[in-house]
Design a protein around this motif. Structure first.
Motif, mmCIF file in Angstrom:
data_model
loop_
_atom_site.group_PDB
_atom_site.id
_atom_site.type_symbol
_atom_site.label_atom_id
_atom_site.label_comp_id
_atom_site.label_asym_id
_atom_site.label_seq_id
_atom_site.Cartn_x
_atom_site.Cartn_y
_atom_site.Cartn_z
ATOM 1 N N THR A 26 0.837 -1.202 0.000
ATOM 2 C CA THR A 26 0.000 0.000 0.000
ATOM 3 C C THR A 26 0.873 1.253 0.000
ATOM 4 O OG1 THR A 26 -0.146 -0.179 2.399
ATOM 5 C CG2 THR A 26 -2.010 -0.996 1.142
ATOM 6 N N SER A 66 -1.288 8.399 0.742
ATOM 7 C CA SER A 66 -1.124 9.769 0.246
ATOM 8 C C SER A 66 -0.902 10.723 1.426
ATOM 9 C CB SER A 66 -2.367 10.206 -0.529
ATOM 10 O OG SER A 66 -3.463 10.329 0.363
ATOM 11 N N ASN A 77 -4.960 8.738 2.597
ATOM 12 C CA ASN A 77 -5.702 7.680 1.894
ATOM 13 C C ASN A 77 -4.753 6.568 1.459
ATOM 14 O OD1 ASN A 77 -8.163 9.201 1.971
ATOM 15 N ND2 ASN A 77 -7.241 10.509 0.391
ATOM 16 N N GLU A 78 -5.236 5.326 1.530
ATOM 17 C CA GLU A 78 -4.393 4.182 1.177
ATOM 18 C C GLU A 78 -4.782 3.599 -0.174
ATOM 19 O OE1 GLU A 78 -4.200 1.350 4.365
ATOM 20 O OE2 GLU A 78 -2.642 2.572 5.345
ATOM 21 N N TYR A 79 -3.790 3.243 -0.925
ATOM 22 C CA TYR A 79 -3.984 2.655 -2.250
ATOM 23 C C TYR A 79 -3.223 1.337 -2.307
ATOM 24 C CZ TYR A 79 -5.480 7.383 -3.502
ATOM 25 O OH TYR A 79 -6.131 8.591 -3.550
ATOM 26 N N ILE A 123 -3.292 -0.059 -9.953
ATOM 27 C CA ILE A 123 -3.905 0.284 -8.659
ATOM 28 C C ILE A 123 -5.071 -0.665 -8.468
ATOM 29 C CG2 ILE A 123 -5.003 2.086 -7.295
ATOM 30 C CD1 ILE A 123 -3.065 3.984 -8.388
ATOM 31 N N SER A 138 -6.935 -1.296 -5.546
ATOM 32 C CA SER A 138 -8.049 -0.698 -4.826
ATOM 33 C C SER A 138 -7.591 0.620 -4.219
ATOM 34 C CB SER A 138 -8.559 -1.652 -3.733
ATOM 35 O OG SER A 138 -7.601 -1.733 -2.690
ATOM 36 N N LEU A 140 -10.990 3.625 -8.629
ATOM 37 C CA LEU A 140 -10.714 5.058 -8.794
ATOM 38 C C LEU A 140 -11.716 5.700 -9.749
ATOM 39 C CD1 LEU A 140 -6.801 5.014 -9.069
ATOM 40 C CD2 LEU A 140 -8.226 5.250 -7.029
ATOM 41 N N ILE A 170 -0.302 9.527 -7.340
ATOM 42 C CA ILE A 170 -1.405 9.523 -6.370
ATOM 43 C C ILE A 170 -1.675 10.949 -5.856
ATOM 44 C CG2 ILE A 170 -1.991 8.814 -3.996
ATOM 45 C CD1 ILE A 170 -0.725 6.067 -4.708
#
Ligand SMILES: [Zn+2]
Lengths: 419, 150
Positions: free
Chosen positions: B41, B44, B48-50, B69, B71, B74, B128
């Protein structure tokens, strides 16, 4: 004129070595120039021949050295084409000294004409001066792998065949298209063919006994197969058109300790460069690339497939089409020629071929050439009469050291292989 | 065929760097070249986690890795799914596959084997931030990130 008939001595020897009943052998011949010159074969030719095809029959003398010509002619006459295509007749025997000899006749519906039969020498005589095709046998055992048989790789293959290199592996998955013809050693006769196979035939025209294997594969997708070929060669020559293949081949060259030559042209062949990699002793391809001396953006784009492979997917078609800018064959020739010279130096190491002083001169691993004052060379002064400043149409060697931080050949990954 | 010894060493080097700077990233399905992925992960500045998936190329390190990406799903500021945008120059997106957004980071003409996955993930991290900037302002990602010349 008396018709001229060329025959492969090896095929006549094979015919004479047959035992059992003497019989008529069906071969094939190719005629040129109003049926005045023929290339005749008792068996399938080694490469794709040119000329107009016509029948050929051959017969050997019996154990007593006798050829029953009357019987032969009776058999052959019935085959003569009333529309006029000739039949070439070969009579194989041995001369007083016991060497193979061959007589040739050309039959038409008008009658029989005696022809002047000449041998294309067999392998062992191929390299003898004056009578042979090639002047040197010194490099006959050397094996080269050439990746990329386009405008750069194809003339290199041919020049090395002329210089007597005996073993080739040619790797490319492209076919010859109309747009390639003006810059390629092959012509319209080879349209649609794999470049590897078309170039193989050209190589065999120079040396009928060269061993040529071909691989119609994408280097980047068949790494194992390509590495096997690299492992077996004496020299790797990279004339491919994309950096991914050069990076992959660079790794193979290092793995197998094979000296490798890389060459390329920049946009519209305004110039180009040649890199020699002596694994672990000098810079590798990645050392030089990451130093900024080779810049992927400048690479000449000669076809759409090449452009599509390296450009981001969102680049529009118009832009791609404008990026396809090719130079003249005469702009590629100096780069290919430099690679040939460097190849001969590498292959001649330890062999007396007269290349050793050239080796002393080629101290650099990286050479730059400019055809015109354009692109990267736009600011170069005019050639004029000076030789003390950089100018077009001259080679420049650049000193480049191995990059100790190179992630491919630097010290942190693995020791130099012992192979 | 498995990884060569150089490739195994390179993977080890890559994971060593990532463990220092992006410690959530781990290697999956690493046995077979062409199947190996690195997942982890990225967070940002806004927190927020991506979930990021980097596909390790079979010819590591000689070609550009695909980065997806996974989840969350988006969407752009106007509610359209980024997957539905397909290849997008203003949003720095490559053609999506299997429903995952693929980020355009290094182009093939700029790639060389000295680029590590760490550097790739730095670019994704920048993407991101640009993406979240787009959500705030409506400007395309292009506005925040320079393009590499073709
Ligand atoms: Zn290096």
């Amino acid at each position: 004129m008396t018709p001229l008939v060329y025959v492969l001595e090896e095929q006549i020897r094979d015919l004479l070595s047959q035992t059992g009943d003497v019989r008529l052998v069906d071969g094939v011949a190719y005629g040129f120039d109003d049926w005045t010159v023929f290339h005749a074969y008792t068996e399938k030719p080694y490469s794709t021949p040119s000329g107009r095809i016509c029948p050929c029959v051959a017969m050997r003398s019996d154990a007593a050295g006798f050829v029953d010509e009357e019987k032969l002619m009776l058999q052959v006459r019935s085959r003569v084409d009333p529309d006029g295509d000739p039949i070439v007749v070969l009579l194989a025997g041995t001369d007083a000294g016991g060497s193979p000899s061959c007589r040739a006749l050309v039959l038409t519906e008008k009658g029989v004409a005696g022809a002047d039969a000449r041998f294309v020498p067999r392998r062992s005589e191929l390299f003898s001066r004056n009578t042979g095709l090639l002047e040197t046998s010194a490099l006959a055992d050397k094996k080269v792998v050439i990746v990329g048989l386009g405008s750069g790789g194809s003339p290199i293959a041919l020049e090395l065949a002329r210089a007597g290199i005996g073993h080739f592996t040619l790797i490319d998955f492209d076919r010859l298209e109309l747009g390639n013809i003006s810059r390629h050693v092959c012509g319209v006769n080879d349209l649609g063919r794999y470049k590897t196979l078309a170039v193989r035939d050209q190589v065999l025209q120079k040396n009928p006994y060269a061993k040529v294997s071909t691989m119609e594969i994408n280097v980047n997708q068949s790494l194992g197969q390509v590495e096997d070929a690299v492992a077996a060669c004496d020299l790797l020559i990279v004339a491919s058109d994309n950096d991914q293949s050069r990076f992959n081949l660079n790794q193979m060259s290092l793995n197998n300790n094979k000296v490798t030559l890389y060459g390329r042209a920049i946009t519209r062949a305004a110039g180009g460069d040649v890199l020699r990699v002596r694994p672990w002793k000098g810079p590798c391809y990645n050392c030089v690339f990451s130093s900024g001396l080779i810049d992927g953006r400048e690479e000449e784009m000669s076809q759409k497939r090449q452009a599509l492979a390296v450009l981001p997917a969102y680049v529009e078609e118009d832009k791609i089409n404008t990026m396809i800018q090719v130079g003249l064959s005469s702009d590629i020739a100096p780069i290919a020629n430099m690679m040939v010279k460097m190849a001969l130096v590498e292959l001649s190491r330890g062999i007396e071929t007269g290349m050793s002083t050239v080796d002393e001169d080629l101290a650099s691993d990286f050479y730059v050439w400019a055809n015109r004052r354009e692109e990267a060379y736009a600011n170069w002064p005019r050639m004029g009469f000076k030789w003390t400043h950089p100018s077009i149409l001259r080679w420049y060697g650049a000193r480049i050291d191995r990059d100790l931080d190179c992630l491919v050949c630097g010290g942190h990954l693995e020791e130099e292989p012992t192979t | 065929m498995g990884w060569s010894s150089q490739q195994s060493a390179r993977l080890h080097l890559e994971m060593g760097i990532l463990s220092r700077y992006f410690p959530t990233f781990f290697l999956k399905d690493s046995i077979i070249p062409g199947h190996a992925v690195i997942e982890g992960t990225l967070r940002s500045n806004a927190g927020n986690e991506y979930l990021i998936r980097l596909r390790v190329p079979a010819d590591l390190p000689n070609s550009v890795p695909i980065v997806e990406i996974v989840s969350p799903v988006l969407r752009d500021r106007f509610g359209h799914s980024l997957v539905d945008l397909g290849t997008s120059y203003p949003m720095h997106l490559l053609k999506p596959e299997n429903g995952a957004v693929r980020i355009c980071h290094y182009s093939a003409s700029h790639w060389h084997p000295n680029i590590t996955f760490f550097k790739v993930l730095l670019k994704i991290r920048a993407w991101i931030e640009a993406y979240e900037g787009h959500l705030d302002s409506g400007y395309a990602i292009d506005h925040y990130l320079p393009h590499m010349e073709a």
